[in-house]
Design a protein around this motif. Structure first.
Motif: not given
Length: 314
Positions: A236, A306, A310
């Motif tokens: 990611e 973040d 996620k």
């Protein structure tokens, strides 16, 4: 691989309690940072320590080495430091040349202000950090075991420094930042000033104890879903718009090793998603290279948070 027994967990916690107690005599506060530093040592990794002058970066390195009875060496980097000043060189003695070992031949090597060294000297560390050896004149020399590099950087000085290349940053398993103490901690530091400066560290464990902790951590159980979770987190980081260079596969390996060490330090024989998150917060930020347009708006730590929000945990 054989699972860790309850007896081994109990022994590990006992040793770590003694080591933490000795470290706490000289490093006031910083419990999280000390925990991550110990976890990095147990995971056989190298540690990058950032902080302004006087916040115990050097003290932390010396105390960790002393608490395990490890051989300690310090290299004060300057722009004119040569690779031979780090790894050693051949000198002519009698009828031939003899290799004289440099300060890198120690268990714990403090690379003080590593970003002051020129790129050629910084690269001298790459083989040592990755393979535990150095090569001089075509001859390979093994480094002591355990071998751990603690490199310090002063983040506020920009003159006379060289940014660490991504290849070298990627070899640091974790990064911690030492900030200013709280008021209560600062009073305690001032009161214990003489003791801290004398730094008479008493070994609370042996080098063999550290090796045993490292072997025990390798046998901490990691479920397949945890491995997949780590892979998803690493992947990611490469999809974020603000990031030019995301985390490498080595980052995933380091997160796995750190997660095992953190689980051991918590007295568990298995790693959890929370271990992974704590490991990722230490192992990822220094590896992310932000695009120039976003440097002033975002921090690598914030982007890692973040990512953790996620990617759903198992």
């Amino acid at each position: 691989m054989e699972r860790v027994t309850q007896a081994e967990l109990g022994w590990s916690l006992e040793v770590l309690a003694r080591v933490k107690g000795e470290v706490a005599r000289f490093v006031i506060g910083k419990e999280r940072e000390v925990k991550l530093a110990l976890a990095t040592m147990i995971a056989k990794g190298h540690l990058l320590v950032e902080g302004v002058p006087g916040v115990a970066k050097t003290t932390l390195a010396k105390v960790l080495a002393g608490a395990f009875g490890l051989r300690f060496s310090r290299i004060q980097f300057t722009p004119d430091t040569l690779p031979s000043d780090v790894i050693g060189t051949h000198v002519y003695v009698g009828n031939g040349f003899v290799f004289r070992r440099g300060p890198v031949f120690a268990n714990v090597v403090l690379a003080d202000e590593v970003n002051r060294a020129n790129p050629r000297t910084q690269s001298a560390f790459l083989e040592a950090m990755q393979e535990g050896q150095v090569t001089v004149w075509g001859e390979t020399h093994r480094l002591p075991s355990p071998f751990i590099v603690l490199a310090t950087m002063n983040p506020i000085e920009l003159e006379g420094v060289y940014p660490l290349p991504e290849a070298q940053l990627d070899r640091f398993m974790a990064r911690i930042r030492l900030g200013y103490p709280t008021r209560v901690e600062e009073i305690k530091i001032i009161e214990k000033g003489d003791e801290v400066e004398d730094l008479n560290v008493e070994p609370a464990a042996s080098p063999e104890d550290l090796k045993r902790l490292q072997d025990t951590a390798r046998r901490i159980y990691v479920d397949r879903k945890i491995v997949e979770y780590i892979a998803d987190i690493v992947r990611e980081t490469r999809r974020i718009e603000e990031v030019e260079i995301g985390a490498s596969p080595r980052a995933g390996i380091h997160i796995l090793k750190l997660s095992r060490a953190l689980a051991l330090m918590s007295g568990r024989d298995f790693a959890t998603p929370d271990d992974v998150k704590e490991a990722a917060r230490a192992a990822l930020p220094h590896r992310l290279k932000l695009r120039k347009a976003y440097i002033s708006k975002h921090s690598s730590e914030g982007l890692v948070e973040d990512v953790l929000k996620k990617v759903p945990p198992p």
